[in-house]
Design an enzyme around this catalytic site. Structure first.
Site, PDB file in Angstrom:
ATOM      1  N   SER A 121       8.327  -7.197 -40.007  1.00  0.00           N
ATOM      2  CA  SER A 121       9.404  -8.181 -39.915  1.00  0.00           C
ATOM      3  C   SER A 121       9.089  -9.489 -40.623  1.00  0.00           C
ATOM      4  CB  SER A 121       9.739  -8.475 -38.448  1.00  0.00           C
ATOM      5  OG  SER A 121       8.732  -9.259 -37.851  1.00  0.00           O
ATOM      6  N   LYS A 179       6.567 -14.833 -35.224  1.00  0.00           N
ATOM      7  CA  LYS A 179       7.850 -15.177 -35.827  1.00  0.00           C
ATOM      8  C   LYS A 179       7.852 -16.653 -36.260  1.00  0.00           C
ATOM      9  CE  LYS A 179      10.144 -11.281 -35.219  1.00  0.00           C
ATOM     10  NZ  LYS A 179       8.933 -10.487 -34.947  1.00  0.00           N
TER      11      LYS A 179
END
Length: 228
Positions: free
Chosen positions: A149, A187
């Site tokens: 991701s 993230k």
């Protein structure tokens, strides 16, 4: 001989890797060079690769390694920020990496760059990290990345990320976030009002939004180690 745009891009990539430990995204390169489209960046990257200044890592999306810098740009010394493991003979024009003081940092297991996984709190092993990457003071740990991701931020499945321990971060920092006290994920953090958004760097993944009290920052990214 490099063109002005090629030199500007190479210098931008080098400075961002020195600062963040990971290459900039193509969007960031496009903005830095004031280009209208990413196709121009692709052409510049290809030209730099053909001239032996950078290397794109096989099977790793947008992952770039600087092999050398022009003589006129190396007055302060140059060392690649990607730490290489065993990968066979180096290209004939590759620069040798000088030995640098290193510090043993605990590898605390795996961190998800994808769907959050259970938080890890036990030392799995140790890794030697250049002190230049760690800076002065602070506690650090490392985690193995699982998932894709964050590929557009230059962070790939299997990379080792080096984290400076702490519970604060600025907007835009890449952090280890503990979600609802039991799931950890890597993230980019954004705050707005009483909400926190955890952004992926891959369009295949959605941004996840939480209340401020649902997310705890466990540290922020300061470097990356890659073996291949």
């Amino acid at each position: 001989m490099l063109t002005r745009k090629q030199r500007d891009l190479l210098e931008f990539i080098h400075k961002r890797m020195q600062r963040d430990g990971v290459p900039p995204s193509f969007d960031e390169m496009k903005e830095a060079l004031d280009l209208r489209s990413k196709s121009g960046i692709h052409r510049l990257i290809t030209a730099l690769e053909e001239r032996g200044f950078i290397r794109r890592l096989a099977h790793r999306a947008r992952a770039i390694e600087i092999v050398k810098m022009p003589d006129a740009m190396t007055g302060g010394g140059f060392e690649p920020r990607v730490i290489d493991g065993d990968r066979g003979p180096a290209p004939a024009n590759a620069m040798a990496v000088r030995a640098a003081p290193a510090r043993e940092v605990p590898v605390m297991g795996q961190i998800a760059a994808g769907v959050p996984i259970e938080a890890i709190s036990q030392v799995a092993s140790h890794v030697a990290v250049p002190e230049q990457m760690l800076g002065a003071g602070g506690n650090h740990y490392a985690l193995e990345v699982k998932g894709d991701s964050m590929i557009d931020a230059g962070i790939n499945d299997g990379d080792i990320v080096v984290i400076e321990e702490g519970n604060t971060a600025d907007n835009g920092d890449i952090v280890v976030a503990l979600v609802e006290d039991h799931e950890a994920t890597l993230k980019r953090l954004r705050r707005k009002g009483g909400m926190i958004a955890l952004e992926a760097a891959n369009p295949a993944y959605e941004t996840r939004v939480f209340r401020d009290d649902q997310v705890k920052v466990q540290g922020k990214l300061v470097g990356l180690i890659r073996t291949y």
